[in-house]
Write an enzyme that holds these catalytic residues in place. Structure first.
Site, PDB file in Angstrom:
ATOM      1  N   HIS A  56      -6.855  -6.637  -0.971  1.00  0.00           N
ATOM      2  CA  HIS A  56      -5.772  -5.668  -0.811  1.00  0.00           C
ATOM      3  C   HIS A  56      -4.827  -6.052   0.322  1.00  0.00           C
ATOM      4  CE1 HIS A  56      -3.951  -1.654  -0.992  1.00  0.00           C
ATOM      5  NE2 HIS A  56      -4.052  -1.595   0.325  1.00  0.00           N
ATOM      6  N   ASP A  64       0.851  -1.184   0.000  1.00  0.00           N
ATOM      7  CA  ASP A  64       0.000   0.000   0.000  1.00  0.00           C
ATOM      8  C   ASP A  64       0.896   1.245   0.000  1.00  0.00           C
ATOM      9  OD1 ASP A  64      -2.969   0.986   0.474  1.00  0.00           O
ATOM     10  OD2 ASP A  64      -1.765   2.039   1.969  1.00  0.00           O
ATOM     11  N   TYR A  68      -1.958  11.532   1.743  1.00  0.00           N
ATOM     12  CA  TYR A  68      -2.829  11.725   0.573  1.00  0.00           C
ATOM     13  C   TYR A  68      -2.898  13.196   0.181  1.00  0.00           C
ATOM     14  CZ  TYR A  68      -4.336   6.937   1.369  1.00  0.00           C
ATOM     15  OH  TYR A  68      -4.363   5.576   1.518  1.00  0.00           O
TER      16      TYR A  68
END
Length: 279
Positions: free
Chosen positions: A259, A104, A205
């Site tokens: 994931h 990730d 982010y």
């Protein structure tokens, strides 16, 4: 895990990082980089096998996470700064190079290290994290745009912080049943609610949207890409068409994994990791 852990604090690149370490200090270093919304505990099923194989395993809480320092300001989470953390950590261990393994966001950083600081990387392993070239390609298509909805949400002020705990629990609930225990979730919630952690985690982010990803695309290190194809955030096409950027690439796909690959398919992931890193 069945490996004796050493918890250390290392001051690297101007930030204090908490690390979980295992294995002989004379062993070849392997850095395991976790993603959002996890912390070093994400790799607890990989640390023991790697340490028993003779590797020096170092698993940092990335800056802003859990017990590591949480510098304020979006600019402190620029991708070049995150790359600098990893390179400085390798050097702080007394090495010029290390195996770098990332999942990730840890994988995003690992790709960036291999691209911009190739001398730091011996072998590279990526688990469900997009190469920047492939991500740019897929973002031009509607399916990946739809799956990336939360990135836009995270740009809002204060509200994502308020919702981080339920969002984190929802995200981890997407793993296969049994991949995360109730005790795991307690540990994660404790990490998420540490002062300053929510904003720091979200700033990854925010910095990506404000400053962009690493410049460049080429990866020269031998690379293993492990990909769970039931990832709800990343389209499976992100694991395809990488050879022009990553010429020395091996890809292993896990059709039934999500994931959260290293939790869903622990034994197979560990086998692939060990075979590749010992190769």
């Amino acid at each position: 895990m069945n490996a004796e852990l050493r918890h250390t604090e290392r001051l690297v690149n101007g930030v204090r990082l908490h690390c979980a370490e295992a294995g002989p200090e004379t062993g070849q270093p392997v850095l395991l980089l976790h993603g959002f919304p996890e912390f070093w505990h994400a790799w607890d099923r990989q640390i023991g096998p790697l340490a028993r194989a003779g590797f020096r395993v170092v698993v940092p809480d990335l800056r802003g996470y859990n017990l590591s320092e949480k510098p304020p300001g979006v600019e402190n989470y620029h991708i070049d700064t995150l790359v600098g953390d990893v390179a400085a950590l390798v050097h702080d261990l007394g090495h010029e190079r290390a195996h770098i393994v990332g999942h990730d966001w840890g994988g995003v950083i690992a790709w960036a290290v291999a691209i911009s600081r190739p001398g730091v990387v011996d072998r590279l392993v990526i688990l469900n994290a997009p190469h920047p070239g492939a991500f740019g390609r897929e973002l031009r298509r509607p399916e990946q745009k739809k799956r990336s909805w939360y990135v836009g949400f995270f740009q809002l002020p204060w509200l994502p912080e308020r919702l981080l705990v339920p969002f984190g629990r929802w995200a981890l609930a997407g793993a296969r049943p049994g991949s995360y225990s109730a005790e795991d979730l307690k540990l994660y919630q404790a990490a998420w609610t540490r002062p300053g952690a929510a904003t720091a985690m979200l700033n990854y982010y925010r910095a990506l949207m404000r400053f962009g990803n690493v410049r460049g695309r080429q990866v020269q290190a031998p690379t293993l890409l492990l990909w769970g194809e039931q990832d709800v955030a990343l389209v499976p096409e992100l694991a395809e068409g990488l050879e022009k950027w990553v010429p020395n690439l091996k890809t292993v796909k896990f059709p039934k994994a999500t994931h959260w690959l290293m939790r869903d398919e622990t034994l197979r992931v560990n086998q692939e990791l060990l075979a590749f890193l010992e190769g």
